[in-house]
Write an enzyme that holds these catalytic residues in place. Structure first.
Site: not given
Length: 358
Positions: A10, A104-105
């Site tokens: 993350d 983003d993860e």
């Protein structure tokens, strides 16, 4: 029993961190990505801003009051996508079992990996270091034997975290975890649980499956499992694509049309990015999903005769599906935007009217 080795990566305050990376004058200062208008909403906040209580989905006006020196910057999705691509390239150096959740993860299954390293923790350390070297950005990593625990672990020691939940420590970890820290238990549900005397995983584990299903419907089975550290979902990088979507559950319910449209715009960009990354290139139906505070859910969709292949028209169409009649006095707790109905253009299908599904 053999356990999988799952890593959840993350990126820390991704959008805001990218802005600070690209603009040195923003480093060390409270930054909010989003509109600085009376009806705007924060899309992301730097850690300097979070110290003042600024968080994503917060009205910009409220954020500015809580942090008078807050600096607002407009989002730059092409730049975020560019860096997200670089980050994913790092993932694929270790495994092909990568399941992106957003820009983003992502989940990674490194039980068997390309470098033959037996330690998922060491792999996570290497990934974090490579991301920093290649992009200048900081990631947090959670490591465990299933997706729920890995996701929970990645949020335990932010920013720049590296947290491991081992099979022999998972039971005690889950037992002591406050229910609001459980991934998959939203703010409203956590508040209901506390009112019912359920404060921790230990309290949740005392409830029978029948009781949880009665209280929380279909989610009861999930709550029953995670209170015991059980999650049988696998990392799914490749599947027959029937739909591509993105959604977000908000810490605070949304009531204002301008805020809701801002979130639809942001989620639609993420959804379109996932669509372009998938092998599906012939989607014809656009859908928005709304879940209200009382957990009632509706979808509204539109089917096009031509395939969906351009981002701006897709986002505009998603926004057009959100109308005043969909507002609710109790507020909206979740918004999703998706693409479906994958077919070749030579297979004609009559476009449908706007539909409201309950």
């Amino acid at each position: 029993m053999d356990h999988h080795k799952i890593i959840h990566i993350d990126m820390d305050a991704f959008y805001a961190s990218v802005e600070q990376l690209d603009h040195s004058e923003l480093r060390g200062k409270p930054v909010a990505v989003g509109g600085n208008s009376q009806r705007g909403v924060v899309a992301a906040a730097s850690y300097e801003a979070r110290k003042f209580g600024v968080k994503s989905a917060m009205p910009s006006a409220k954020a500015a009051k809580q942090c008078p020196h807050l600096i607002f910057v407009p989002p730059r999705f092409p730049r975020y996508k560019e860096l997200s691509n670089q980050i994913r390239e790092v993932f694929f150096e270790y495994t092909d079992l990568v399941e992106p959740l957003s820009l983003d993860e992502a989940y990674l299954d490194v039980t068997e990996n390309k470098i033959g390293l037996n330690s998922a923790t060491l792999i996570a350390k290497e990934i974090k270091q490579k991301i920093k070297e290649r992009t200048g950005l900081i990631a947090s990593a959670g490591i465990s034997y299933n997706k729920f625990l890995a996701k929970t672990a990645s949020d335990m020691d932010k920013p720049d975290g590296l947290y491991v939940i081992l099979p022999d420590t998972a039971e005690d970890f889950v037992a002591s975890l406050p229910v609001h820290r459980f991934h998959g238990i939203g703010k409203v549900t956590a508040e209901k649980m506390v009112k019912a005397g359920i404060f921790t995983g230990k309290d949740l584990r005392k409830k029978t499956l029948e009781d949880l299903k009665l209280r929380y419907g279909k989610s009861g089975q999930y709550y029953y499992n995670i209170s015991r550290g059980v999650d049988t979902r696998s990392v799914q990088p490749v599947r027959e694509t029937k739909s591509v979507s993105a959604e977000r559950t908000f810490e605070d319910n949304l009531y204002d049309m301008a805020d809701i449209r801002t979130e639809i715009d942001r989620i639609a960009h993420i959804s379109f990015d996932r669509y372009k990354r998938s092998k599906a290139s012939d989607g014809h139906t656009i859908t928005i999903k709304l879940k209200y505070a009382d957990f009632r859910q509706i979808t509204r969709s539109k089917t096009l005769e031509q395939r969906i292949n351009e981002e701006v028209p897709f986002v505009d169409l998603a926004l057009s599906l959100m109308t005043e009649d969909l507002l609710n006095d109790d507020g909206i707790r979740l918004i999703g935007v998706g693409i479906s109905n994958f077919r070749k253009d030579e297979e004609p299908q009559k476009p449908s009217q706007l539909t409201l599904e309950f």
